[in-house]
Motif scaffolding. Structure first.
Motif, PDB file in Angstrom:
ATOM      1  N   LEU A 111       1.913  -6.094   3.127  1.00  0.00           N
ATOM      2  CA  LEU A 111       3.052  -5.888   4.085  1.00  0.00           C
ATOM      3  C   LEU A 111       3.752  -4.321   4.170  1.00  0.00           C
ATOM      4  CD1 LEU A 111       5.301  -8.836   4.092  1.00  0.00           C
ATOM      5  CD2 LEU A 111       4.952  -7.463   6.133  1.00  0.00           C
ATOM      6  N   LEU A 112       3.694  -3.852   2.912  1.00  0.00           N
ATOM      7  CA  LEU A 112       4.194  -2.449   2.846  1.00  0.00           C
ATOM      8  C   LEU A 112       2.941  -1.661   3.499  1.00  0.00           C
ATOM      9  CD1 LEU A 112       5.549   0.130   1.427  1.00  0.00           C
ATOM     10  CD2 LEU A 112       4.187  -0.252  -0.500  1.00  0.00           C
ATOM     11  N   PHE A 113       1.694  -1.931   3.282  1.00  0.00           N
ATOM     12  CA  PHE A 113       0.840  -0.894   3.979  1.00  0.00           C
ATOM     13  C   PHE A 113       0.625  -1.249   5.634  1.00  0.00           C
ATOM     14  CE2 PHE A 113      -3.955   0.838   3.398  1.00  0.00           C
ATOM     15  CZ  PHE A 113      -3.607   1.922   3.898  1.00  0.00           C
ATOM     16  N   THR A 114       0.761  -2.386   6.060  1.00  0.00           N
ATOM     17  CA  THR A 114       0.839  -2.777   7.306  1.00  0.00           C
ATOM     18  C   THR A 114       2.380  -1.988   8.058  1.00  0.00           C
ATOM     19  OG1 THR A 114      -0.396  -4.728   6.711  1.00  0.00           O
ATOM     20  CG2 THR A 114       0.813  -4.511   8.943  1.00  0.00           C
ATOM     21  N   THR A 115       3.181  -1.966   7.318  1.00  0.00           N
ATOM     22  CA  THR A 115       4.509  -1.448   7.927  1.00  0.00           C
ATOM     23  C   THR A 115       4.446   0.031   8.074  1.00  0.00           C
ATOM     24  OG1 THR A 115       5.721  -3.312   6.863  1.00  0.00           O
ATOM     25  CG2 THR A 115       6.914  -1.279   7.459  1.00  0.00           C
ATOM     26  N   PHE A 116       3.634   0.576   6.955  1.00  0.00           N
ATOM     27  CA  PHE A 116       3.662   2.037   6.611  1.00  0.00           C
ATOM     28  C   PHE A 116       2.678   2.801   7.842  1.00  0.00           C
ATOM     29  CE2 PHE A 116       1.914   5.602   4.559  1.00  0.00           C
ATOM     30  CZ  PHE A 116       2.983   6.806   4.796  1.00  0.00           C
ATOM     31  N   ASP A 117       1.633   2.138   7.858  1.00  0.00           N
ATOM     32  CA  ASP A 117       0.747   2.794   8.751  1.00  0.00           C
ATOM     33  C   ASP A 117      -0.290   1.669   9.015  1.00  0.00           C
ATOM     34  OD1 ASP A 117      -1.278   4.116   9.855  1.00  0.00           O
ATOM     35  OD2 ASP A 117      -1.729   5.545   8.110  1.00  0.00           O
ATOM     36  N   PRO A 118      -0.079   0.706  10.088  1.00  0.00           N
ATOM     37  CA  PRO A 118      -0.982  -0.208  10.611  1.00  0.00           C
ATOM     38  C   PRO A 118      -2.499   0.124  10.540  1.00  0.00           C
ATOM     39  CG  PRO A 118       0.620   0.060  12.306  1.00  0.00           C
ATOM     40  CD  PRO A 118       0.898   1.192  11.015  1.00  0.00           C
ATOM     41  N   GLU A 119      -2.675   1.110  11.413  1.00  0.00           N
ATOM     42  CA  GLU A 119      -3.994   1.614  11.719  1.00  0.00           C
ATOM     43  C   GLU A 119      -5.068   1.879  10.478  1.00  0.00           C
ATOM     44  OE1 GLU A 119      -6.418   5.292  13.801  1.00  0.00           O
ATOM     45  OE2 GLU A 119      -4.413   4.697  14.705  1.00  0.00           O
ATOM     46  N   ALA A 120      -4.296   2.672   9.456  1.00  0.00           N
ATOM     47  CA  ALA A 120      -5.007   2.742   8.399  1.00  0.00           C
ATOM     48  C   ALA A 120      -5.400   1.452   7.496  1.00  0.00           C
ATOM     49  CB  ALA A 120      -4.194   3.904   7.334  1.00  0.00           C
ATOM     50  N   ALA A 121      -4.205   0.750   7.423  1.00  0.00           N
ATOM     51  CA  ALA A 121      -4.273  -0.544   6.747  1.00  0.00           C
ATOM     52  C   ALA A 121      -5.694  -1.467   7.169  1.00  0.00           C
ATOM     53  CB  ALA A 121      -3.069  -1.406   6.902  1.00  0.00           C
ATOM     54  N   ARG A 122      -5.666  -1.347   8.732  1.00  0.00           N
ATOM     55  CA  ARG A 122      -6.826  -2.177   9.055  1.00  0.00           C
ATOM     56  C   ARG A 122      -8.272  -1.558   8.594  1.00  0.00           C
ATOM     57  NH1 ARG A 122      -3.928  -3.104  13.760  1.00  0.00           N
ATOM     58  NH2 ARG A 122      -4.444  -0.710  14.594  1.00  0.00           N
ATOM     59  N   VAL A 123      -8.174  -0.357   8.590  1.00  0.00           N
ATOM     60  CA  VAL A 123      -9.593   0.300   7.971  1.00  0.00           C
ATOM     61  C   VAL A 123      -9.809   0.051   6.551  1.00  0.00           C
ATOM     62  CG1 VAL A 123     -10.461   2.698   7.635  1.00  0.00           C
ATOM     63  CG2 VAL A 123      -9.278   2.121   9.705  1.00  0.00           C
ATOM     64  N   TYR A 124      -8.679  -0.122   5.718  1.00  0.00           N
ATOM     65  CA  TYR A 124      -8.775  -0.492   4.405  1.00  0.00           C
ATOM     66  C   TYR A 124      -8.924  -1.749   4.194  1.00  0.00           C
ATOM     67  CZ  TYR A 124      -7.811   4.436   2.992  1.00  0.00           C
ATOM     68  OH  TYR A 124      -7.982   5.754   2.941  1.00  0.00           O
ATOM     69  N   GLY A 125      -9.070  -2.605   5.163  1.00  0.00           N
ATOM     70  CA  GLY A 125      -9.343  -4.332   4.983  1.00  0.00           C
ATOM     71  C   GLY A 125      -8.235  -4.937   5.057  1.00  0.00           C
ATOM     72  N   VAL A 126      -7.141  -4.428   5.313  1.00  0.00           N
ATOM     73  CA  VAL A 126      -5.859  -5.405   5.490  1.00  0.00           C
ATOM     74  C   VAL A 126      -5.805  -5.959   6.652  1.00  0.00           C
ATOM     75  CG1 VAL A 126      -3.472  -5.544   5.523  1.00  0.00           C
ATOM     76  CG2 VAL A 126      -4.595  -3.987   3.963  1.00  0.00           C
ATOM     77  N   SER A 127      -5.799  -7.336   6.879  1.00  0.00           N
ATOM     78  CA  SER A 127      -5.608  -8.031   8.056  1.00  0.00           C
ATOM     79  C   SER A 127      -4.406  -8.014   8.892  1.00  0.00           C
ATOM     80  CB  SER A 127      -6.067  -9.861   7.559  1.00  0.00           C
ATOM     81  OG  SER A 127      -5.967 -10.353   8.868  1.00  0.00           O
ATOM     82  N   THR A 128      -4.408  -7.125   9.516  1.00  0.00           N
ATOM     83  CA  THR A 128      -2.860  -6.659   9.989  1.00  0.00           C
ATOM     84  C   THR A 128      -2.309  -7.713  10.845  1.00  0.00           C
ATOM     85  OG1 THR A 128      -3.984  -5.191  11.469  1.00  0.00           O
ATOM     86  CG2 THR A 128      -3.097  -4.239   9.533  1.00  0.00           C
ATOM     87  N   GLU A 129      -3.280  -8.274  11.842  1.00  0.00           N
ATOM     88  CA  GLU A 129      -2.688  -9.404  12.753  1.00  0.00           C
ATOM     89  C   GLU A 129      -2.505 -10.331  12.023  1.00  0.00           C
ATOM     90  OE1 GLU A 129      -6.007  -7.832  12.740  1.00  0.00           O
ATOM     91  OE2 GLU A 129      -5.927  -6.651  14.700  1.00  0.00           O
ATOM     92  N   TRP A 130      -2.995 -10.846  10.980  1.00  0.00           N
ATOM     93  CA  TRP A 130      -2.643 -12.064  10.154  1.00  0.00           C
ATOM     94  C   TRP A 130      -1.335 -11.774   9.690  1.00  0.00           C
ATOM     95  CZ3 TRP A 130      -1.126 -14.015   5.481  1.00  0.00           C
ATOM     96  CH2 TRP A 130      -1.142 -15.372   5.282  1.00  0.00           C
ATOM     97  N   ILE A 131      -0.820 -10.621   8.924  1.00  0.00           N
ATOM     98  CA  ILE A 131       0.373 -10.244   8.245  1.00  0.00           C
ATOM     99  C   ILE A 131       1.506 -10.179   9.302  1.00  0.00           C
ATOM    100  CG2 ILE A 131       1.282  -8.035   7.174  1.00  0.00           C
ATOM    101  CD1 ILE A 131      -0.277  -9.531   5.247  1.00  0.00           C
ATOM    102  N   ASP A 132       1.102  -9.646  10.559  1.00  0.00           N
ATOM    103  CA  ASP A 132       1.942  -9.546  11.565  1.00  0.00           C
ATOM    104  C   ASP A 132       2.372 -10.893  12.087  1.00  0.00           C
ATOM    105  OD1 ASP A 132       2.274  -6.808  11.727  1.00  0.00           O
ATOM    106  OD2 ASP A 132       0.835  -6.495  13.333  1.00  0.00           O
ATOM    107  N   THR A 133       1.595 -11.938  12.155  1.00  0.00           N
ATOM    108  CA  THR A 133       1.757 -13.189  12.595  1.00  0.00           C
ATOM    109  C   THR A 133       2.582 -13.984  11.627  1.00  0.00           C
ATOM    110  OG1 THR A 133      -0.426 -13.376  13.545  1.00  0.00           O
ATOM    111  CG2 THR A 133       0.859 -15.744  13.280  1.00  0.00           C
TER     112      THR A 133
END
Lengths: 292, 281
Positions: free
Chosen positions: A154-176
Motif C-alpha cells: 500500500l505504501l509503494f502504491t500510494t507513493f508511486d503507482p507506476e513504479a510499484a507496478r514495474v516492481y511487481g506490486v498488483s496495484t489494481e488489486w491493492i486499489d480494489t
C-alpha cells in the motif's frame, strides 16, 4: 468529571466515536497522500444514495450502502485510470453527486417515506445501537488487519503507482482492496459523524500528523491517535458545551491542527535561526584564523 | 574513455526485442513500426527530442503502454502476457517530494512485492544498507527525501532499483537537473553496474555525456533514426533527422561531440555551420 459515563448511551457513543475517529484517521493518511481528500466527502454522499435504494428495496442498510459505496469507489478509480486527464477530483465530483442526486430523486419520487434520513446526513451519536457498535468495531478491526498486512504494498502504491507496478506490486488489486475498506469505513461512520462531517474526520488527522513527522509509519500512528483522541475529547466536550457531538469532534481535531501548525512554524524558525548562528560562528572562526 | 564492452549480436538472445512495434496511449501511436534489439550487458542511451518516444520505449519494456502492432519481448517473453521485472528509476520530476518517506523507506520499496510480512525482512534491510553504503547515502537513511540534493535523490531511486539485483535497469533521464560532477558520478556508477552484468537502458538529453560514457545510442523521433556507437552515429545528418535542427559535430580525443552553436549560425544555414566544423577539425 465522570458524570457523563453514568449514561449508557454516552458510553456507547464515546466507544463509537473513538473507533470511528481512529478508523478515519488511519484511512485518511492514504486518502490525503493520494490527493483524493475530497473522496471522503463525495463517497459519503454516494453512500447516501445507496442507503435510500437499500431502504426502498428492503435491503440491509450496511450491506446495501457498502456495496453502493464500493462500486462508486471502483468507478472513480476506473475513470481516473482510463482517462487520466479527467482527474480524480472531477471523477469524484461526477460519480458521487450523481449517486447523491439519485437518492434525492428517489426520496422525492416515493413521498410515502417514513424513515428520517437526518441521522445519515448529520450523524446521530446518541442513537448508536449495539448493532452499530458491532459494525464499527468489525470494520475497524478489518481495516487495521488489512492495512497492516498490506502495509508495504500500500505504501509503494500510494507513493508511486507506476513504479510499484514495474516492481511487481498488483496495484489494481491493492486499489480494489482499499476501495472496499474505504466504502465500509464511510458506511459505518455515517451513523456517528454524518455525511457532512466525515470528510473533515478523514482529512484533518493525517494533515496534522504530517506537520509533526516526515516518516510514513509515524504519520500512520499519529493520525490514528489524533483521530481517536478527537473522538474521545470531542464527544466528552459536547456533553458539557451542549453542541452536536459530530461538530464538537471536528472542531477539536481542527484545534489540534492549529496547534500543530503553530508548533511546526516555531520549529522551522528555530531551525533557520540555528542554521544562521552556525554559519556566523563558522565565519567568525575563519576570520579569527585569518587575522591570527 | 570509451566503454570497452561492445554491443554484440552474438549467439545470445536479446534481453529486449521490439518487433515492428507501434505503441502509445489512448489510441494514439507515439512510436511507429520500430525494430530494436538490446543485448544482455548492453549500456544503451535513448536520445531524441521531447515527445520522440524515449519514455514510451521504457514504458513498453515495462508492459505499461498500449501495443497496437508488433510485439515487445523481454527475456523472450511477450510483455502482453507477462509483465517483466526490472529495476526502474523514474524521472525525478514525477516524484511527490512532500510524501512522508525517509531514504531507507524508499529503498526498501524495491522489495515490497516480495514476501508476505508487513515489515521488511532482516536480509532486505541488510541489503538496503549495503547498497546505500555503496552509493554513499547510508548516512542519510533517516532523512526525508526532500532534504537531499539532486544527486543524492537520484542515488536513492537507483538504490531502490538495485535492491532486487535486477538484470535489466531502466532509467528515465537520470542526469537531468544535476551538476556536471554529479552527472559524471552517476554515469560512472551506471558504467560500473554494467560491467557487473546489468543491462542498462537510459533516456537522456545529454548528448556529450552519452558520447563520453555510453557504448551504444539509439536516436529516436517516433521511429528509429539511427543506432550504433556515438562515434559512428553522431553526424549533422543524423542529428538533423532526430532533432529537426542543425547541429555541429566536432571530434575531441576520439569522441564525437555536439558543439554549442551561436544562434546566428543556426539562422544563417548549413554552409556556415560546415565551415565552422572545418575550422574545428
Amino acid at each position: 468529571m465522570f458524570e457523563p459515563f453514568e449514561y449508557e448511551f454516552f458510553v456507547r457513543g464515546i466507544v463509537a466515536t473513538v473507533m470511528a475517529g481512529a478508523l478515519c484517521g488511519l484511512i485518511g493518511v492514504y486518502i490525503v497522500l493520494r490527493r483524493m481528500s475530497y473522496i471522503g466527502h463525495g463517497l459519503s454522499h454516494a453512500v447516501f444514495g445507496g442507503a435510500v435504494v437499500s431502504y426502498i428495496m428492503s435491503f440491509n442498510f450496511y450491506v446495501g450502502a457498502s456495496i453502493w459505496g464500493f462500486m462508486s469507489a471502483l468507478l472513480i478509480n476506473a475513470t481516473t485510470r482510463r482517462r487520466p486527464f479527467i482527474g480524480a477530483d472531477a471523477a469524484i465530483g461526477i460519480i458521487t453527486t450523481a449517486s447523491f442526486a439519485l437518492g434525492i430523486a428517489l426520496i422525492s419520487r416515493y413521498r410515502s417515506f417514513t424513515r428520517n434520513f437526518d441521522a445519515a446526513l448529520f450523524g446521530n451519536i446518541l442513537g448508536v445501537t449495539n448493532d452499530d457498535l458491532f459494525a464499527i468495531g468489525a470494520v475497524t478491526a478489518m481495516a487495521f488487519i488489512l492495512l497492516i498486512a498490506f502495509y508495504r504494498k500500500l505504501l509503494f502504491t500510494t507513493f508511486d503507482p507506476e513504479a510499484a507496478r514495474v516492481y511487481g506490486v498488483s496495484t489494481e488489486w491493492i486499489d480494489t482492496l482499499f476501495s472496499l475498506i474505504l466504502a465500509a469505513t464511510i458506511v459505518v461512520c455515517m451513523q456517528v459523524l454524518g455525511v457532512t462531517l466525515i470528510a473533515a474526520a478523514i482529512v484533518i488527522p493525517p494533515v496534522t500528523a504530517r506537520l509533526l513527522t516526515h516518516s510514513f509509519s509515524y504519520v500512520l500512528v499519529l493520525s490514528t491517535l489524533i483521530g481517536a483522541i478527537s473522538g474521545l475529547a470531542g464527544m466528552y466536550l459536547s456533553y458539557y458545551v451542549d453542541v452536536s457531538s459530530g461538530a464538537s469532534i471536528v472542531l477539536f481535531a481542527a484545534a489540534l491542527f492549529a496547534i500543530a501548525m503553530l508548533y511546526s512554524t516555531v520549529r522551522e524558525r528555530i531551525d533557520v535561526a540555528r542554521g544562521a548562528a552556525r554559519r556566523r560562528l563558522a565565519v567568525a572562526h575563519e576570520d579569527a584564523g585569518i587575522f591570527d | 574513455m570509451l566503454h570497452p564492452v561492445p554491443h554484440e549480436f552474438g549467439s545470445s538472445d536479446p534481453i529486449v526485442e521490439f518487433r515492428d512495434v507501434s505503441c502509445g496511449y489512448h489510441g494514439d501511436a507515439v512510436i511507429t513500426h520500430i525494430d530494436l534489439k538490446i543485448m544482455p550487458y548492453d549500456f544503451v542511451g535513448l536520445l531524441g527530442p521531447s515527445g520522440a518516444g524515449k519514455t514510451t520505449i521504457l514504458r513498453a519494456i515495462q508492459g505499461a503502454v498500449e501495443i497496437y502492432d508488433g510485439d515487445v519481448l523481454v527475456d523472450g517473453a511477450s510483455t502482453r502476457r507477462r509483465r517483466p521485472r526490472a529495476g526502474y528509476v523514474p524521472q525525478l520530476e514525477a516524484v511527490d517530494w512532500n510524501f512522508p518517506v525517509t531514504v531507507e523507506q524508499v529503498v526498501l520499496m524495491g522489495r515490497a512485492a516480495d514476501g508476505w510480512l508487513p515489515w521488511s525482512s532482516k536480509e532486505d534491510r541488510e541489503k538496503a544498507s549495503q547498497i546505500m553504503e555503496r552509493l554513499g547515502i547510508a548516512h542519510l537513511r533517516n532523512r526525508h527525501i526532500r532534504e537531499l540534493s539532486g544527486g543524492q535523490q537520484q542515488r536513492v531511486f537507483l538504490s531502490r532499483a538495485l535492491i532486487s539485483s535486477p538484470r535489466l535497469l531502466l532509467l528515465d533521464e537520470p542526469t537531468v537537473a544535476v551538476d556536471i560532477k554529479t552527472r559524471d558520478d552517476i554515469l560512472h556508477l551506471l558504467d560500473e553496474l554494467n560491467h557487473e552484468g546489468v543491462t542498462v537502458i537510459m533516456t537522456t538529453h545529454e548528448l556529450n555525456a552519452v558520447a563520453a560514457h555510453l557504448p551504444w545510442v539509439v536516436c529516436l523521433n517516433r521511429r528509429i533514426v539511427a543506432e550504433g556507437p556515438p562515434s559512428q552515429v553522431y553526424s549533422p545528418e543524423v542529428l538533423k533527422a532526430t532533432y529537426g535542427a542543425d547541429m555541429a559535430v566536432v571530434e575531441y580525443n576520439g569522441m564525437k561531440l555536439v558543439a554549442e552553436m551561436p544562434h546566428f549560425l543556426g539562422r544563417e544555414g548549413r554552409g556556415r555551420i560546415d565551415a565552422t566544423i572545418g575550422e574545428e577539425d
